[in-house]
Write a protein that holds these residues in place. Structure first.
Motif, PDB file in Angstrom:
ATOM      1  N   THR A 118      10.369   5.367 -40.739  1.00 31.28           N
ATOM      2  CA  THR A 118       9.260   5.669 -41.638  1.00 31.28           C
ATOM      3  C   THR A 118       7.905   5.324 -41.047  1.00 31.28           C
ATOM      4  N   GLY A 119       7.899   4.426 -40.063  1.00 30.85           N
ATOM      5  CA  GLY A 119       6.618   3.955 -39.539  1.00 30.85           C
ATOM      6  C   GLY A 119       6.068   2.794 -40.354  1.00 30.85           C
ATOM      7  N   VAL A 120       6.771   2.403 -41.403  1.00 31.92           N
ATOM      8  CA  VAL A 120       6.399   1.259 -42.237  1.00 31.92           C
ATOM      9  C   VAL A 120       7.429   0.172 -41.932  1.00 31.92           C
ATOM     10  N   GLY A 121       6.997  -0.871 -41.208  1.00 34.92           N
ATOM     11  CA  GLY A 121       7.919  -1.892 -40.721  1.00 34.92           C
ATOM     12  C   GLY A 121       8.840  -2.472 -41.780  1.00 34.92           C
ATOM     13  N   ALA A 122       8.285  -2.863 -42.923  1.00 31.27           N
ATOM     14  CA  ALA A 122       9.098  -3.472 -43.979  1.00 31.27           C
ATOM     15  C   ALA A 122      10.125  -2.482 -44.521  1.00 31.27           C
ATOM     16  N   LEU A 123       9.740  -1.223 -44.653  1.00 29.86           N
ATOM     17  CA  LEU A 123      10.667  -0.208 -45.157  1.00 29.86           C
ATOM     18  C   LEU A 123      11.740   0.111 -44.118  1.00 29.86           C
ATOM     19  N   ASP A 124      11.347   0.188 -42.850  1.00 31.84           N
ATOM     20  CA  ASP A 124      12.333   0.443 -41.792  1.00 31.84           C
ATOM     21  C   ASP A 124      13.366  -0.683 -41.724  1.00 31.84           C
ATOM     22  N   ALA A 125      12.942  -1.909 -42.018  1.00 35.76           N
ATOM     23  CA  ALA A 125      13.871  -3.039 -42.026  1.00 35.76           C
ATOM     24  C   ALA A 125      14.885  -2.903 -43.165  1.00 35.76           C
ATOM     25  N   LEU A 126      14.474  -2.277 -44.278  1.00 34.35           N
ATOM     26  CA  LEU A 126      15.371  -2.091 -45.424  1.00 34.35           C
ATOM     27  C   LEU A 126      16.326  -0.920 -45.237  1.00 34.35           C
ATOM     28  N   VAL A 127      15.960   0.025 -44.365  1.00 35.47           N
ATOM     29  CA  VAL A 127      16.765   1.230 -44.162  1.00 35.47           C
ATOM     30  C   VAL A 127      17.168   1.301 -42.689  1.00 35.47           C
ATOM     31  N   PRO A 128      18.145   0.459 -42.292  1.00 33.98           N
ATOM     32  CA  PRO A 128      18.558   0.472 -40.885  1.00 33.98           C
ATOM     33  C   PRO A 128      19.048   1.866 -40.491  1.00 33.98           C
ATOM     34  N   GLY A 129      18.605   2.339 -39.362  1.00 34.02           N
ATOM     35  CA  GLY A 129      18.998   3.671 -38.919  1.00 34.02           C
ATOM     36  C   GLY A 129      18.042   4.750 -39.388  1.00 34.02           C
ATOM     37  N   GLY A 130      17.107   4.411 -40.266  1.00 31.27           N
ATOM     38  CA  GLY A 130      16.113   5.375 -40.726  1.00 31.27           C
ATOM     39  C   GLY A 130      16.597   6.218 -41.895  1.00 31.27           C
ATOM     40  N   ILE A 131      15.709   7.082 -42.353  1.00 26.39           N
ATOM     41  CA  ILE A 131      16.012   7.990 -43.462  1.00 26.39           C
ATOM     42  C   ILE A 131      16.996   9.036 -42.945  1.00 26.39           C
ATOM     43  N   PRO A 132      18.130   9.218 -43.624  1.00 26.80           N
ATOM     44  CA  PRO A 132      19.130  10.187 -43.135  1.00 26.80           C
ATOM     45  C   PRO A 132      18.541  11.597 -43.027  1.00 26.80           C
ATOM     46  N   ARG A 133      18.932  12.306 -41.992  1.00 26.52           N
ATOM     47  CA  ARG A 133      18.491  13.691 -41.795  1.00 26.52           C
ATOM     48  C   ARG A 133      19.466  14.652 -42.457  1.00 26.52           C
ATOM     49  N   GLY A 134      18.937  15.759 -42.942  1.00 26.21           N
ATOM     50  CA  GLY A 134      19.783  16.801 -43.499  1.00 26.21           C
ATOM     51  C   GLY A 134      20.331  16.488 -44.875  1.00 26.21           C
ATOM     52  N   LEU A 135      19.808  15.461 -45.513  1.00 25.98           N
ATOM     53  CA  LEU A 135      20.268  15.072 -46.836  1.00 25.98           C
ATOM     54  C   LEU A 135      19.078  14.964 -47.773  1.00 25.98           C
ATOM     55  N   LEU A 136      19.341  15.097 -49.038  1.00 23.85           N
ATOM     56  CA  LEU A 136      18.312  14.896 -50.047  1.00 23.85           C
ATOM     57  C   LEU A 136      18.139  13.397 -50.238  1.00 23.85           C
ATOM     58  N   THR A 137      16.907  12.910 -50.146  1.00 22.76           N
ATOM     59  CA  THR A 137      16.623  11.491 -50.312  1.00 22.76           C
ATOM     60  C   THR A 137      15.663  11.333 -51.474  1.00 22.76           C
ATOM     61  N   LEU A 138      16.014  10.498 -52.423  1.00 20.43           N
ATOM     62  CA  LEU A 138      15.199  10.274 -53.614  1.00 20.43           C
ATOM     63  C   LEU A 138      14.498   8.928 -53.487  1.00 20.43           C
ATOM     64  N   ALA A 147       2.355   6.559 -51.108  1.00 20.39           N
ATOM     65  CA  ALA A 147       1.710   6.176 -49.844  1.00 20.39           C
ATOM     66  C   ALA A 147       2.758   5.977 -48.743  1.00 20.39           C
ATOM     67  N   ALA A 148       3.850   5.295 -49.064  1.00 21.73           N
ATOM     68  CA  ALA A 148       4.902   5.066 -48.072  1.00 21.73           C
ATOM     69  C   ALA A 148       5.557   6.384 -47.671  1.00 21.73           C
ATOM     70  N   LEU A 149       5.811   7.249 -48.654  1.00 21.22           N
ATOM     71  CA  LEU A 149       6.436   8.531 -48.365  1.00 21.22           C
ATOM     72  C   LEU A 149       5.532   9.394 -47.480  1.00 21.22           C
ATOM     73  N   LEU A 150       4.256   9.463 -47.810  1.00 20.85           N
ATOM     74  CA  LEU A 150       3.333  10.265 -46.997  1.00 20.85           C
ATOM     75  C   LEU A 150       3.202   9.717 -45.582  1.00 20.85           C
ATOM     76  N   ARG A 151       3.196   8.396 -45.471  1.00 24.27           N
ATOM     77  CA  ARG A 151       3.138   7.803 -44.127  1.00 24.27           C
ATOM     78  C   ARG A 151       4.400   8.159 -43.343  1.00 24.27           C
ATOM     79  N   ALA A 152       5.559   8.109 -44.012  1.00 27.87           N
ATOM     80  CA  ALA A 152       6.816   8.463 -43.350  1.00 27.87           C
ATOM     81  C   ALA A 152       6.807   9.924 -42.906  1.00 27.87           C
ATOM     82  N   VAL A 153       6.286  10.814 -43.752  1.00 28.29           N
ATOM     83  CA  VAL A 153       6.208  12.236 -43.407  1.00 28.29           C
ATOM     84  C   VAL A 153       5.304  12.447 -42.196  1.00 28.29           C
ATOM     85  N   VAL A 154       4.131  11.825 -42.205  1.00 28.75           N
ATOM     86  CA  VAL A 154       3.202  11.950 -41.070  1.00 28.75           C
ATOM     87  C   VAL A 154       3.844  11.401 -39.798  1.00 28.75           C
TER      88      VAL A 154
END
Length: 89
Positions: free
Chosen positions: A39-59, A70-77
């Motif tokens: 995500t590019g957000v250190g604290a969030l990346d620590a909570l989601v080891p391996g990153g946001i799954p690709r090819g899946l719907l994430t809520l 703000a976190a979602l937009l930063r992750a998208v960028v």
């Protein structure tokens, strides 16, 4: 009440609009294993080891004013800067 029919309808609409940019559902077709998107957000990346799954719907959920958007937009960028294609629905 299950949300599955709504998700299938949404996926169908995305496939009609974006064609090959929408990957097959997990377990269908040939989809090579790819690492998740950081995500590019250190604290969030620590909570989601391996990153946001690709090819899946994430809520993303949370309290109002908690920084979801703000976190979602930063992750998208961050993902787009790395060459990934992202659909924000």
């Amino acid at each position: 009440m299950s949300a599955a029919p709504d998700l299938l309808r949404l996926r169908g609409e995305l496939e009609r609009r974006f064609g090959a940019a929408i990957l097959p559902r997990p377990g269908q077709g040939t989809q090579e294993a790819r690492p998740g998107l950081p995500t590019g957000v250190g604290a969030l990346d620590a909570l989601v080891p391996g990153g946001i799954p690709r090819g899946l719907l994430t809520l993303w959920t949370g309290q109002a004013g908690g920084g979801r958007t703000a976190a979602l937009l930063r992750a998208v960028v961050h993902a787009c800067a790395g060459g990934a294609r992202v659909a924000l629905v």
